[in-house]
Enzyme design. Sequence first.
Site, PDB file in Angstrom:
ATOM      1  N   GLY A  98     -10.757  -5.556  -7.198  1.00  0.00           N
ATOM      2  CA  GLY A  98     -11.253  -5.792  -5.851  1.00  0.00           C
ATOM      3  C   GLY A  98     -12.359  -4.818  -5.487  1.00  0.00           C
ATOM      4  O   GLY A  98     -12.459  -3.731  -6.058  1.00  0.00           O
ATOM      5  N   GLY A 147      -7.540  -6.002  -9.811  1.00  0.00           N
ATOM      6  CA  GLY A 147      -7.516  -7.403  -9.413  1.00  0.00           C
ATOM      7  C   GLY A 147      -8.081  -8.338 -10.456  1.00  0.00           C
ATOM      8  O   GLY A 147      -7.770  -9.533 -10.468  1.00  0.00           O
ATOM      9  N   GLU A 170      -4.741   1.941 -10.038  1.00  0.00           N
ATOM     10  CA  GLU A 170      -4.625   2.095  -8.587  1.00  0.00           C
ATOM     11  C   GLU A 170      -4.031   3.429  -8.133  1.00  0.00           C
ATOM     12  O   GLU A 170      -4.400   3.947  -7.074  1.00  0.00           O
ATOM     13  CB  GLU A 170      -3.803   0.935  -8.002  1.00  0.00           C
ATOM     14  CG  GLU A 170      -4.524  -0.396  -7.967  1.00  0.00           C
ATOM     15  CD  GLU A 170      -4.485  -1.126  -9.304  1.00  0.00           C
ATOM     16  OE1 GLU A 170      -5.098  -2.204  -9.401  1.00  0.00           O
ATOM     17  OE2 GLU A 170      -3.833  -0.633 -10.250  1.00  0.00           O
ATOM     18  N   ASP A 178      -1.447  -3.838  -7.731  1.00  0.00           N
ATOM     19  CA  ASP A 178      -1.231  -5.030  -6.910  1.00  0.00           C
ATOM     20  C   ASP A 178      -1.815  -6.259  -7.610  1.00  0.00           C
ATOM     21  O   ASP A 178      -1.995  -6.263  -8.811  1.00  0.00           O
ATOM     22  CB  ASP A 178      -1.842  -4.834  -5.522  1.00  0.00           C
ATOM     23  CG  ASP A 178      -3.364  -4.877  -5.536  1.00  0.00           C
ATOM     24  OD1 ASP A 178      -3.972  -4.248  -6.422  1.00  0.00           O
ATOM     25  OD2 ASP A 178      -3.956  -5.543  -4.662  1.00  0.00           O
TER      26      ASP A 178
END
Length: 401
Positions: A98, A147, A170, A178
């Site tokens: 992301g 992501g 992360e 995630d």
Amino acid sequence: MHNAKGLLGRIVRDKLWRFGYRRSFCSLKVTPEDLDYQVLVEGSGCSRTAILNRPPALNALTTHMGYRLQKLYKNWEEDPNIGFVMMKGSGRAFCAGGDIVSLYHLRKRGSPDAIREFFSSLYSFIYLLGTYLKPHVAILNGVTMGGGTGVSIPGTFRVATDRTIFATPETIIGFHPDAGASFNLSHLPGRLGEYLGLTGLKISGAEMLACGLATHYIRSEEVPVMEEQLKKLLTDDPSVVESSLEKCAEVAHPEKTGVIRRIDLLEKCFSHDTVEEIIDSLEIEAGRRKDTWCITTLRRLKESSPLSLKVALRSIREGRLQTLDQCLIREYRMSLQGLIGPMSCNFCEGVRARLIDKDEAPKWDPPSLEKVSEDMVDDYFSALTPTEPDLELPVKLRESI
């Protein structure tokens, strides 16, 4: 929730340089075509290819990309003339995850609804991919992180190459693995998922194949040949697609010093109930073996956010007992806590230290593992408020895995 066009306009104003524009923002009019350029489409025969197209940003995902991918994939799934779908990235990356720098600025500006929309659009696409009714081929020829793993791993086939770099980094920015990572990582052999999720360290394409993250492996220079063969297929049969991939696939040999060769050691160190016990076990092994791998692993854990480490461990352990939709709904709740909630200071500090100021000296809160309470971890897994809605996924219409 803020209008999507308003959110996208802000993201574009913050990050438009990544598309190659250099003129003054005040004279630049952003059009839907500019935004659609973030995901290009190739069509040939009965296949369609989605191309993630933000190469200067390593194809980092935006809210608009999530929406556009959903629209494209739904249309392709319903089109009887399309048999299977592929996804690849422009430039030297598949997808680096992301666009966390844009999320950082949204957080700093106080735009919680825009943050909600970002996660909702991408997680909804990941669920669509994980329940897709047609064969899907992700070509992971380059950086595949965060992501980027989420928009590829749930599909039918994942092709890794000698240029593939996989990671879920992360915790090093004060966040949690995630985009379905708690599902994907928890189903890897032994305790490899805990290792990857907590340390965020990289593995190669050969290692991806060895552990099941990839289904096929080829040399990067053979990717165009593979694509041409796939585009000639007139089928919706996954076995036919698989046979075509097998013709191009090669045997991959993970490095002898890599983590895949240390599954027994991972089981010994990363099977413990707490992060503190994991670190203690690694320190014992490092002293006993004088092993560079143990020392590197310890260093990375000690550089990461203490809260993120405890959250990541619990998330992966819970993911082992949950379906994809359950993981995504829980991760959505966690991501809002990590970006909007009282503990969002860690994400801001991590991004500042790693990507904005680049001083590599984040000041975590809490600063050490012993100061991270069970209540803090519990709060990270709870809704922002009693009335905060969960992520809505079409679980009654599309069966999850």
